[in-house]
Design an enzyme around this catalytic site. Structure first.
Site, PDB file in Angstrom:
ATOM      1  N   SER A   1      57.920 -19.778  52.048  1.00  0.00           N
ATOM      2  CA  SER A   1      58.352 -20.250  53.370  1.00  0.00           C
ATOM      3  C   SER A   1      59.446 -21.300  53.219  1.00  0.00           C
ATOM      4  O   SER A   1      60.167 -21.577  54.181  1.00  0.00           O
ATOM      5  CB  SER A   1      57.164 -20.823  54.155  1.00  0.00           C
ATOM      6  OG  SER A   1      56.506 -21.838  53.418  1.00  0.00           O
TER       7      SER A   1
ATOM      8  N   GLU B   1      46.403 -13.968  56.338  1.00  0.00           N
ATOM      9  CA  GLU B   1      47.313 -14.511  57.347  1.00  0.00           C
ATOM     10  C   GLU B   1      47.313 -13.647  58.605  1.00  0.00           C
ATOM     11  O   GLU B   1      47.474 -12.415  58.526  1.00  0.00           O
ATOM     12  CB  GLU B   1      48.739 -14.606  56.767  1.00  0.00           C
ATOM     13  CG  GLU B   1      49.771 -15.078  57.793  1.00  0.00           C
ATOM     14  CD  GLU B   1      51.087 -15.538  57.201  1.00  0.00           C
ATOM     15  OE1 GLU B   1      51.215 -15.588  55.958  1.00  0.00           O
ATOM     16  OE2 GLU B   1      51.994 -15.850  57.994  1.00  0.00           O
TER      17      GLU B   1
HETATM   18  N1  LIG Z   1      57.604 -22.862  59.217  1.00  0.00           N
HETATM   19  C1  LIG Z   1      56.968 -21.754  58.808  1.00  0.00           C
HETATM   20  N2  LIG Z   1      55.633 -21.636  59.022  1.00  0.00           N
HETATM   21  C2  LIG Z   1      54.967 -20.525  58.626  1.00  0.00           C
HETATM   22  O1  LIG Z   1      53.732 -20.464  58.838  1.00  0.00           O
HETATM   23  C3  LIG Z   1      55.688 -19.492  57.960  1.00  0.00           C
HETATM   24  C4  LIG Z   1      57.073 -19.679  57.741  1.00  0.00           C
HETATM   25  N3  LIG Z   1      57.682 -20.799  58.184  1.00  0.00           N
HETATM   26  N4  LIG Z   1      57.826 -18.774  57.086  1.00  0.00           N
HETATM   27  C5  LIG Z   1      57.154 -17.678  56.406  1.00  0.00           C
HETATM   28  C6  LIG Z   1      56.021 -17.217  57.181  1.00  0.00           C
HETATM   29  C7  LIG Z   1      56.385 -16.574  58.502  1.00  0.00           C
HETATM   30  N5  LIG Z   1      55.180 -16.810  59.260  1.00  0.00           N
HETATM   31  C8  LIG Z   1      55.009 -16.489  60.600  1.00  0.00           C
HETATM   32  C9  LIG Z   1      56.057 -16.534  61.481  1.00  0.00           C
HETATM   33  C10 LIG Z   1      55.864 -16.259  62.824  1.00  0.00           C
HETATM   34  C11 LIG Z   1      54.599 -15.915  63.280  1.00  0.00           C
HETATM   35  C12 LIG Z   1      54.417 -15.632  64.732  1.00  0.00           C
HETATM   36  O2  LIG Z   1      55.110 -16.173  65.549  1.00  0.00           O
HETATM   37  N6  LIG Z   1      53.432 -14.800  65.120  1.00  0.00           N
HETATM   38  C13 LIG Z   1      53.124 -14.553  66.506  1.00  0.00           C
HETATM   39  C14 LIG Z   1      52.081 -13.452  66.582  1.00  0.00           C
HETATM   40  C15 LIG Z   1      52.099 -12.801  67.933  1.00  0.00           C
HETATM   41  C16 LIG Z   1      51.075 -11.683  68.028  1.00  0.00           C
HETATM   42  O3  LIG Z   1      51.143 -10.712  67.257  1.00  0.00           O
HETATM   43  O4  LIG Z   1      50.200 -11.787  68.903  1.00  0.00           O
HETATM   44  C17 LIG Z   1      52.592 -15.832  67.178  1.00  0.00           C
HETATM   45  O5  LIG Z   1      52.884 -16.042  68.342  1.00  0.00           O
HETATM   46  O6  LIG Z   1      51.874 -16.605  66.515  1.00  0.00           O
HETATM   47  C18 LIG Z   1      53.544 -15.841  62.393  1.00  0.00           C
HETATM   48  C19 LIG Z   1      53.746 -16.129  61.040  1.00  0.00           C
HETATM   49  C20 LIG Z   1      54.245 -17.617  58.511  1.00  0.00           C
HETATM   50  N7  LIG Z   1      55.088 -18.289  57.547  1.00  0.00           N
HETATM   51  C1  LIG Z   2      52.211 -19.383  54.950  1.00  0.00           C
HETATM   52  C2  LIG Z   2      51.747 -19.477  53.530  1.00  0.00           C
HETATM   53  C3  LIG Z   2      50.436 -18.768  53.307  1.00  0.00           C
HETATM   54  C4  LIG Z   2      52.802 -18.943  52.592  1.00  0.00           C
HETATM   55  O1  LIG Z   2      52.694 -17.931  51.949  1.00  0.00           O
HETATM   56  C5  LIG Z   2      54.059 -19.724  52.488  1.00  0.00           C
HETATM   57  O2  LIG Z   2      54.101 -20.897  52.921  1.00  0.00           O
HETATM   58  O3  LIG Z   2      55.016 -19.176  51.938  1.00  0.00           O
HETATM   59 MG   LIG Z   3      54.549 -17.213  51.222  1.00  0.00          MG
END
Ligand SMILES: Nc1nc(=O)c2c([nH]1)NC[C@@H]1CN(c3ccc(C(=O)N[C@@H](CCC(=O)O)C(=O)O)cc3)CN21
Ligand SMILES: CC(C)C(=O)C(=O)O
Ligand SMILES: [Mg+2]
Length: 269
Positions: free
Chosen positions: A44, A178
């Site tokens: 990330s 996740e």
């Molecule tokens: N700053 C940051 N935090 C993270 O947790 C993260 C990163 N970057 N970069 C790599 C991945 C990307 N991740 C993510 C990014 C976006 C969502 C997200 O917005 N998901 C929607 C899901 C909606 C649905 O399917 O209902 C959400 O609203 O949470 C989830 C994980 C987790 N990781």
């Molecule tokens: C969101 C966590 C599990 C991760 O893989 C990351 O920070 O890259």
């Molecule tokens: Mg990762």
């Protein structure tokens, strides 16, 4: 430092495990000082500190560079480093070389692999590289799955349970889940014997992980639903603006910040 055995014992005793990302010396120092059980040098970092719009552009060298900095900041904490996109899934020989390099050059305690690479996990185990398996939403596959919640159908839930069991069987020492339904994450946590660390996976996993820059409101972009903000780094912007103003107005440095030495006097030696 917590060892794998200690983390297993924590699961068995129902003691919840905390994990937080840290990619550099000062944040790793903070996370260690806070007593957090595990540091994740997550890919990330590509988004939070390198400014990419996904983790796909992060290289093995990036991960080694940041992993080494985190280790210097947190010599006494269990550290997991992510295998980045493209460093696994090419061939067993190439994957293994990358895994060994990352583990050895960062002095991490384990490496983390996204997705169902069970043969690779097993080969790592064989030569002594501890692997954390990362299943559910795997952000390196954003081009295929997006960032949506995974395993929402009964069939997909059944498949994820089987993958979690396969990861354990292959020798994974821990599992990160996740963005999956909470009831499924609870079932998986009960089913496997290795610690399960959740992010967007509900309260019933063996531990929780969040991204440092999310927790401290350093990441200003879209915030996933699972993020709880515990701190506020946004005041940093005001501080930088004040520095700028004081320089512009000739107010900084005031006397307190000036060496009280004069070398150009009347008399010379
Ligand atoms: N700053 C940051 N935090 C993270 O947790 C993260 C990163 N970057 N970069 C790599 C991945 C990307 N991740 C993510 C990014 C976006 C969502 C997200 O917005 N998901 C929607 C899901 C909606 C649905 O399917 O209902 C959400 O609203 O949470 C989830 C994980 C987790 N990781
Ligand atoms: C969101 C966590 C599990 C991760 O893989 C990351 O920070 O890259
Ligand atoms: Mg990762």
């Amino acid at each position: 430092m917590k060892k794998l055995n200690d983390l297993m014992t924590m699961k068995q005793n129902g003691t919840k495990i905390s994990m937080m990302t840290a990619y550099d010396y000062p944040s790793a120092k903070q996370v260690e000082a806070a007593g957090i059980d595990i540091i994740l040098v997550g890919d990330s970092l590509g988004m939070t500190v390198l400014g990419y719009d996904s983790t796909v552009y992060v290289t093995l060298n990036d991960m080694i560079h940041h992993g080494r900095a985190a280790r210097r900041g947190a010599p006494e904490t269990f550290i997991v480093v992510d295998m980045p996109f493209g460093s696994v899934g090419v061939s067993m020989a190439a994957d293994m070389q990358n895994a060994v390099r990352l583990y050895r050059e960062t002095a991490a305690d384990a490496i983390k692999i996204e997705g169902a690479h069970f043969e690779l996990i097993s080969q790592c185990r064989l030569i002594g590289v501890p692997v954390v398996s990362h299943l559910g939403l795997t952000p390196q596959s954003v081009g295929i799955m997006g960032y949506s919640v995974q395993a929402k159908s009964k069939a997909a839930a059944e498949q994820l349970l089987q993958e979690a069991q396969a990861a354990e069987k292959a020798g994974a020492v821990m599992l990160v889940l996740e963005a999956v339904p909470s009831d499924l994450a609870a079932l998986i946590s009960r089913t496997v014997t290795i610690p399960v660390i959740g992010i967007g996976a509900g309260i019933d996993t063996d531990g929780q992980v969040l991204v440092y820059h999310d927790v401290l409101q350093y990441a200003t972009e879209h915030r996933p639903k699972f993020v709880k903000v515990y701190g506020d780094f946004t005041t940093g912007i005001e501080a930088l603006h004040q520095f700028h103003q004081e320089v512009r107005l000739g107010q900084f440095p005031s006397d307190d910040y000036i060496y009280n030495i004069k070398v150009l006097g009347e008399e010379h030696d």
